[in-house]
Enzyme design. Structure first.
Site, PDB file in Angstrom:
ATOM      1  N   HIS A  75      49.293  55.145  50.311  1.00  0.00           N
ATOM      2  CA  HIS A  75      48.535  55.440  48.990  1.00  0.00           C
ATOM      3  C   HIS A  75      46.951  55.899  49.452  1.00  0.00           C
ATOM      4  O   HIS A  75      46.448  55.022  49.770  1.00  0.00           O
ATOM      5  CB  HIS A  75      48.567  54.346  47.879  1.00  0.00           C
ATOM      6  CG  HIS A  75      47.952  54.721  46.890  1.00  0.00           C
ATOM      7  ND1 HIS A  75      46.499  54.227  46.502  1.00  0.00           N
ATOM      8  CD2 HIS A  75      48.120  55.605  45.770  1.00  0.00           C
ATOM      9  CE1 HIS A  75      46.134  54.651  45.099  1.00  0.00           C
ATOM     10  NE2 HIS A  75      47.081  55.483  44.967  1.00  0.00           N
ATOM     11  N   TYR A 200      43.031  57.682  37.422  1.00  0.00           N
ATOM     12  CA  TYR A 200      41.904  56.890  36.439  1.00  0.00           C
ATOM     13  C   TYR A 200      41.135  57.675  35.334  1.00  0.00           C
ATOM     14  O   TYR A 200      40.834  58.690  35.796  1.00  0.00           O
ATOM     15  CB  TYR A 200      40.688  56.246  37.306  1.00  0.00           C
ATOM     16  CG  TYR A 200      41.368  55.010  37.752  1.00  0.00           C
ATOM     17  CD1 TYR A 200      42.073  53.949  37.797  1.00  0.00           C
ATOM     18  CD2 TYR A 200      40.762  54.812  39.337  1.00  0.00           C
ATOM     19  CE1 TYR A 200      42.594  52.955  38.369  1.00  0.00           C
ATOM     20  CE2 TYR A 200      41.199  53.758  40.065  1.00  0.00           C
ATOM     21  CZ  TYR A 200      42.049  52.892  39.604  1.00  0.00           C
ATOM     22  OH  TYR A 200      42.478  51.669  40.481  1.00  0.00           O
ATOM     23  N   PRO A 291      41.650  43.062  36.572  1.00  0.00           N
ATOM     24  CA  PRO A 291      42.646  43.830  37.422  1.00  0.00           C
ATOM     25  C   PRO A 291      42.276  45.290  37.854  1.00  0.00           C
ATOM     26  O   PRO A 291      42.806  45.850  38.785  1.00  0.00           O
ATOM     27  CB  PRO A 291      43.822  43.845  36.336  1.00  0.00           C
ATOM     28  CG  PRO A 291      43.190  43.606  35.023  1.00  0.00           C
ATOM     29  CD  PRO A 291      41.948  42.790  35.139  1.00  0.00           C
ATOM     30  N   LYS A 295      42.686  43.894  43.225  1.00  0.00           N
ATOM     31  CA  LYS A 295      42.031  42.988  44.330  1.00  0.00           C
ATOM     32  C   LYS A 295      42.653  41.558  44.244  1.00  0.00           C
ATOM     33  O   LYS A 295      42.710  41.108  45.629  1.00  0.00           O
ATOM     34  CB  LYS A 295      40.450  42.569  44.283  1.00  0.00           C
ATOM     35  CG  LYS A 295      39.573  44.073  44.257  1.00  0.00           C
ATOM     36  CD  LYS A 295      39.900  44.550  45.865  1.00  0.00           C
ATOM     37  CE  LYS A 295      39.117  45.597  46.163  1.00  0.00           C
ATOM     38  NZ  LYS A 295      39.585  46.263  47.424  1.00  0.00           N
ATOM     39  N   TYR A 388      37.175  49.898  48.137  1.00  0.00           N
ATOM     40  CA  TYR A 388      38.509  50.014  47.309  1.00  0.00           C
ATOM     41  C   TYR A 388      39.703  49.792  48.411  1.00  0.00           C
ATOM     42  O   TYR A 388      40.660  48.755  48.188  1.00  0.00           O
ATOM     43  CB  TYR A 388      38.845  51.262  46.893  1.00  0.00           C
ATOM     44  CG  TYR A 388      39.899  51.529  45.838  1.00  0.00           C
ATOM     45  CD1 TYR A 388      40.117  50.808  44.870  1.00  0.00           C
ATOM     46  CD2 TYR A 388      40.485  52.869  45.750  1.00  0.00           C
ATOM     47  CE1 TYR A 388      41.110  50.971  44.002  1.00  0.00           C
ATOM     48  CE2 TYR A 388      41.500  53.181  45.014  1.00  0.00           C
ATOM     49  CZ  TYR A 388      41.511  51.980  43.851  1.00  0.00           C
ATOM     50  OH  TYR A 388      42.765  52.201  43.002  1.00  0.00           O
TER      51      TYR A 388
HETATM   52  C1  LIG Z   1      49.775  42.583  35.359  1.00  0.00           C
HETATM   53  C2  LIG Z   1      48.902  42.346  36.700  1.00  0.00           C
HETATM   54  C3  LIG Z   1      48.739  43.146  37.330  1.00  0.00           C
HETATM   55  C4  LIG Z   1      48.110  43.074  38.634  1.00  0.00           C
HETATM   56  N1  LIG Z   1      47.834  43.816  39.633  1.00  0.00           N
HETATM   57  C5  LIG Z   1      47.196  43.743  40.767  1.00  0.00           C
HETATM   58  C6  LIG Z   1      47.254  44.647  41.802  1.00  0.00           C
HETATM   59  O1  LIG Z   1      47.573  45.744  41.583  1.00  0.00           O
HETATM   60  N2  LIG Z   1      46.527  44.390  43.024  1.00  0.00           N
HETATM   61  C7  LIG Z   1      46.275  43.094  43.142  1.00  0.00           C
HETATM   62  O2  LIG Z   1      45.816  42.664  44.378  1.00  0.00           O
HETATM   63  N3  LIG Z   1      46.369  42.157  42.096  1.00  0.00           N
HETATM   64  C8  LIG Z   1      46.815  42.478  41.119  1.00  0.00           C
HETATM   65  N4  LIG Z   1      46.926  41.260  40.154  1.00  0.00           N
HETATM   66  C9  LIG Z   1      46.915  39.971  40.433  1.00  0.00           C
HETATM   67  C10 LIG Z   1      47.658  39.312  41.457  1.00  0.00           C
HETATM   68  O3  LIG Z   1      48.994  39.423  40.637  1.00  0.00           O
HETATM   69  C11 LIG Z   1      47.260  37.811  41.426  1.00  0.00           C
HETATM   70  O4  LIG Z   1      45.948  37.596  42.013  1.00  0.00           O
HETATM   71  C12 LIG Z   1      48.099  37.122  42.515  1.00  0.00           C
HETATM   72  O5  LIG Z   1      49.398  36.743  41.964  1.00  0.00           O
HETATM   73  C13 LIG Z   1      47.568  35.791  43.057  1.00  0.00           C
HETATM   74  O6  LIG Z   1      48.444  35.180  43.943  1.00  0.00           O
HETATM   75  P1  LIG Z   1      48.492  33.568  44.087  1.00  0.00           P
HETATM   76  O7  LIG Z   1      49.379  33.200  44.996  1.00  0.00           O
HETATM   77  O8  LIG Z   1      46.946  32.987  44.085  1.00  0.00           O
HETATM   78  O9  LIG Z   1      48.855  33.291  42.490  1.00  0.00           O
HETATM   79  P2  LIG Z   1      50.229  33.231  41.930  1.00  0.00           P
HETATM   80  O10 LIG Z   1      50.710  34.431  42.048  1.00  0.00           O
HETATM   81  O11 LIG Z   1      49.749  33.072  40.567  1.00  0.00           O
HETATM   82  O12 LIG Z   1      51.272  31.862  42.262  1.00  0.00           O
HETATM   83  C14 LIG Z   1      50.978  30.727  42.059  1.00  0.00           C
HETATM   84  C15 LIG Z   1      52.290  29.908  42.307  1.00  0.00           C
HETATM   85  O13 LIG Z   1      51.998  28.546  41.824  1.00  0.00           O
HETATM   86  C16 LIG Z   1      52.913  27.997  41.206  1.00  0.00           C
HETATM   87  N5  LIG Z   1      52.620  26.621  40.554  1.00  0.00           N
HETATM   88  C17 LIG Z   1      51.669  26.587  39.466  1.00  0.00           C
HETATM   89  N6  LIG Z   1      51.511  25.072  39.122  1.00  0.00           N
HETATM   90  C18 LIG Z   1      52.454  24.368  39.954  1.00  0.00           C
HETATM   91  C19 LIG Z   1      52.623  23.282  39.939  1.00  0.00           C
HETATM   92  N7  LIG Z   1      52.110  22.306  39.492  1.00  0.00           N
HETATM   93  N8  LIG Z   1      53.563  22.709  41.073  1.00  0.00           N
HETATM   94  C20 LIG Z   1      54.139  23.732  41.858  1.00  0.00           C
HETATM   95  N9  LIG Z   1      53.962  25.155  41.601  1.00  0.00           N
HETATM   96  C21 LIG Z   1      52.955  25.672  40.753  1.00  0.00           C
HETATM   97  C22 LIG Z   1      53.490  29.080  40.242  1.00  0.00           C
HETATM   98  O14 LIG Z   1      54.711  28.910  39.611  1.00  0.00           O
HETATM   99  C23 LIG Z   1      53.109  30.382  40.900  1.00  0.00           C
HETATM  100  O15 LIG Z   1      54.376  30.812  41.673  1.00  0.00           O
HETATM  101  C24 LIG Z   1      47.622  41.690  38.998  1.00  0.00           C
HETATM  102  C25 LIG Z   1      47.888  40.623  38.010  1.00  0.00           C
HETATM  103  C26 LIG Z   1      48.671  40.976  36.656  1.00  0.00           C
HETATM  104  C27 LIG Z   1      48.895  39.932  35.654  1.00  0.00           C
END
Ligand SMILES: Cc1cc2nc3c(=O)[nH]c(=O)nc-3n(C[C@H](O)[C@H](O)[C@H](O)COP(=O)(O)OP(=O)(O)OC[C@H]3O[C@@H](n4cnc5c(N)ncnc54)[C@H](O)[C@@H]3O)c2cc1C
Length: 396
Positions: A75, A200, A291, A295, A388
């Protein structure tokens, strides 16, 4: 009641926890990952899709990017539409050919999970961490299945509502928060992308975004009034609004069945420091970002890379100086704020202010100036492109 002793207990099998697990595993550092979700739940969470250059590098260096390269899309740029004008910015021109990749988060999670399991990793799915205890000597996690996992370190990669951050003593970690004045209706449709790049659109009716996900799926964002609910948005109203806001002569919006619709709260938060003693916070557990700019996933992966590096340095230095672990937060926090600043600036460059807000017109003029600079100033576009596409990967 079974007890397992490991070195690093990782709570959360999202992008942050799984990246850390894979990196530790490659260095033969014992670790256990627990997640309250099952595999089916983890790989059906459709969220992010825009992978920074450094994220792709990290996944590639772990040997887990086969599908990403085969099925994902490179991209290179974005189209900006505003006030009847449109221009395309090719970010690779400003960043030595570097680009994003588009590959859905659930596919990234599936590959990271499979990579960890196939290499013999210990991951316990459908098991929640219910109690976290830690002191100067180690950590102890009591799980929902009655098992106990003890370790030297705890990686709290448990998302924005997890228990790791909440388990740290009051006052140990400060949270800086901001509620943005915008709201999105975000949706996915079984429709091929209407362009090979992100679009955008800044429009008097509100922002609209067109984001590739795959050859057959497109994600769209629509700015909606704060407090609005999904029930107010039947499919026909969505397509009418997307057509109006994204309109460009000679361009056709591809439509299809809408299979997911959600309201997105625009909130940002940074927790500082991202560490307390033997507990580290990664990804959404440490920071939430609007969002805009995609990031969140990328910061989560970068946190894992840095924590792996700090733990390696700690071991190389003898593994006794706990103060050395502060390097994790010290190195990550500036990157988090850089991303917050970029996301905030992009949000305000493309959104429409309520007509009754006193300075709406002034702020719209600022937007127009930012868009003009992006289209016409090489220095501005270079800075934008580098923010970006994201910083370069950490070299070993
Ligand atoms: C609609 C949408 C679009 C997005 N688009 C983008 C994008 O284009 N680019 C981008 O970089 N980011 C994007 N994001 C953000 C991105 O999805 C998150 O920042 C990312 O998932 C963070 O990853 P993580 O591993 O920190 O947390 P998560 O993916 O939330 O994972 C946390 C995990 O911890 C587990 N957990 C929680 N509590 C417990 C517990 N007590 N015991 C055991 N397990 C537990 C959960 O089940 C989960 O699987 C978007 C978010 C949304 C909602």
């Amino acid at each position: 009641m079974s007890t397992t002793h490991t070195r690093v207990v990782i709570v959360g099998a999202g992008p942050a926890g799984l990246t850390l697990g894979n990196l530790l595993q490659r260095r033969h550092v014992p670790c256990v990952i627990v997640d309250k979700f099952t595999r089916e739940q983890l790989v059906s969470r459709t969220r992010a899709g825009l992978l920074e250059y450094r994220t792709v590098e990290t996944i590639s260096r772990m040997g887990l990017a086969k599908r990403l390269f085969a099925e994902g899309h490179r991209h290179s740029g974005c189209e900006f539409r505003s006030a009847g004008q449109a221009f395309y910015t090719d970010f690779t021109e400003y960043y030595d050919g570097r680009s994003h990749h588009v590959f859905p988060q659930q596919e990234v999670v599936a590959d990271l999970l499979d990579g960890f399991v196939e290499a013999g990793g210990d991951v316990r799915l459908g098991v929640a961490a219910e109690q976290l205890q830690f002191d100067a000597d180690g950590v102890r996690v009591v799980c929902s299945d009655g098992s106990v996992i003890t370790g030297e370190f705890l990686a709290g990669a448990d998302g924005q509502h997890g228990i790791a951050r909440a388990s740290t003593p009051t006052g140990a970690i400060t949270e800086y928060e901001m509620q943005h004045e915008f709201q999105w209706l975000t949706l996915q449709a079984e429709a091929p992308p209407s362009a090979e790049w992100t679009i955008y659109a800044q429009h008097e009716r509100g922002f609209a975004g067109h984001l590739l996900r795959s050859d057959t799926v497109t994600r769209f964002h629509l700015q909606v009034p704060v407090g609005d609910v999904v029930e107010n948005w039947p499919d026909e109203r969505i397509w009418t609004e997307l057509r109006a806001r994204l309109e460009k002569p000679g361009w056709t919006l591809h439509e299809g069945r809408i299979f997911s619709k959600n309201m997105l709260d625009m909130r940002s938060r940074v927790a500082e420091p991202m560490q307390y003693g033997r507990v580290f916070l990664l990804g959404d557990a440490a920071h939430i970002i609007s969002p805009s700019g995609g990031k969140g996933l990328n910061l989560a992966v970068a946190d894992a890379v840095e924590l792996d590096r700090v733990l390696r340095e700690f071991d190389l230095a003898g593994g006794t100086e706990l103060d050395q672990l502060q390097a994790y937060s010290e190195r990550r926090v500036p990157d988090i704020w850089r991303a917050q600043e970029f996301s905030h600036a992009l949000l305000h460059m493309m959104h429409t202010y309520p007509a009754d807000s006193p300075d709406a017109v002034f702020r719209q003029r600022l937007q127009q100036s930012r868009l003009w600079q992006l289209a016409n100033s090489e220095a501005y576009a270079t800075n934008f492109a580098r923010s970006y596409i994201g910083p370069l990967p950490i070299e070993d």
